[in-house]
Design a protein around this motif. Structure first.
Motif, short mmCIF file in Angstrom:
data_model
loop_
_atom_site.label_atom_id
_atom_site.label_comp_id
_atom_site.label_asym_id
_atom_site.label_seq_id
_atom_site.Cartn_x
_atom_site.Cartn_y
_atom_site.Cartn_z
N LEU A 29 0.81 -1.23 0.00
CA LEU A 29 0.00 0.00 0.00
C LEU A 29 0.84 1.27 0.00
CD1 LEU A 29 -2.60 -1.21 2.64
CD2 LEU A 29 -2.95 -1.01 0.16
N GLY A 30 2.15 1.13 0.09
CA GLY A 30 3.01 2.31 0.15
C GLY A 30 2.82 3.08 1.45
N ALA A 31 2.54 2.37 2.53
CA ALA A 31 2.24 2.98 3.83
C ALA A 31 3.40 2.82 4.80
CB ALA A 31 0.98 2.35 4.42
N THR A 32 3.39 3.61 5.85
CA THR A 32 4.31 3.44 6.97
C THR A 32 3.75 2.36 7.88
OG1 THR A 32 5.01 5.76 6.93
CG2 THR A 32 5.23 4.60 9.04
N LEU A 33 4.63 1.54 8.45
CA LEU A 33 4.21 0.53 9.41
C LEU A 33 4.56 1.02 10.80
CD1 LEU A 33 3.11 -2.26 10.16
CD2 LEU A 33 5.42 -3.16 9.78
N HIS A 34 3.58 1.00 11.71
CA HIS A 34 3.79 1.42 13.10
C HIS A 34 3.55 0.21 13.99
CE1 HIS A 34 4.16 4.14 16.43
NE2 HIS A 34 2.98 3.81 16.90
N VAL A 35 4.62 -0.27 14.65
CA VAL A 35 4.59 -1.45 15.51
C VAL A 35 4.36 -0.99 16.95
CG1 VAL A 35 5.88 -3.47 16.30
CG2 VAL A 35 6.18 -2.63 13.95
N VAL A 36 3.34 -1.55 17.59
CA VAL A 36 2.96 -1.13 18.94
C VAL A 36 2.98 -2.32 19.89
CG1 VAL A 36 1.11 -0.14 20.35
CG2 VAL A 36 1.40 0.61 17.99
N SER A 37 3.55 -2.12 21.07
CA SER A 37 3.49 -3.12 22.13
C SER A 37 2.87 -2.45 23.35
CB SER A 37 4.89 -3.65 22.46
OG SER A 37 4.80 -4.67 23.42
N ALA A 38 1.87 -3.09 23.92
CA ALA A 38 1.14 -2.51 25.06
C ALA A 38 1.70 -2.99 26.39
CB ALA A 38 -0.33 -2.88 24.96
N PHE A 39 1.51 -2.16 27.40
CA PHE A 39 1.83 -2.54 28.77
C PHE A 39 0.69 -2.06 29.66
CE2 PHE A 39 3.68 1.56 27.99
CZ PHE A 39 3.46 2.30 29.14
N ASP A 40 0.29 -2.92 30.59
CA ASP A 40 -0.86 -2.63 31.43
C ASP A 40 -0.57 -1.60 32.51
OD1 ASP A 40 -3.42 -3.45 31.01
OD2 ASP A 40 -3.15 -5.43 31.89
#
Length: 142
Positions: A29-40
């Motif tokens: 898609l020609g998009a930026t990839l944003h990788v997210v990791s959550a913490f409680d």
């Protein structure tokens, strides 16, 4: 399309497979990839002795997970990463809102059996996302 594709990761093989799918979609898609990791919660632990002490928090651990995944995905796209506080689905949705994401990618790991009854990250994201959601088949990643 351009824009941003957001993917949530937790260090598991299934999350890694979802991240690889997200990378492939972002590339196409020609998009930026944003990788997210959550913490409680943001608990902190002190390690070391004497004057050599290190403070390690849940936020630091989550950021390390996101960075590691982002660094190993490769590809010819822009990849960013972040740690986000809160329950995983809420954190992913909040990041998608902040990034004005066009797409969120999640794995389907807990969408069978008891996980389906109790709820899953994919289910929560799909019902509350501000954008399109792609649910990657990650059952064979374990």
């Amino acid at each position: 399309m351009s824009g941003t594709v957001v993917v949530g990761v937790d260090g598991s093989p299934t999350a890694r497979k979802a991240a690889e799918t997200a990378r492939d979609l972002a590339t196409a898609l020609g998009a930026t990839l944003h990788v997210v990791s959550a913490f409680d919660s943001d608990r902190s632990d002190v390690f070391g002795t004497g004057s050599n002490k290190w403070l390690v928090s849940d936020a630091d651990k989550a950021e390390q997970v996101a960075r590691t995944v982002a660094d190993t995905l490769g590809g010819n796209i822009n990849i960013t990463y972040a740690a986000a506080g809160g329950r995983p689905a809420d954190a992913i949705i909040r990041e998608a809102n902040q990034k004005e994401a066009r797409l969120i990618v999640v794995g389907n790991r807990r969408m069978r059996g008891i996980g389906r009854v109790l709820g899953s990250v994919a289910n929560s994201v799909a019902h509350n996302a501000p954008c399109d959601v792609y649910i990657a088949n990650t059952y064979d990643a374990d």
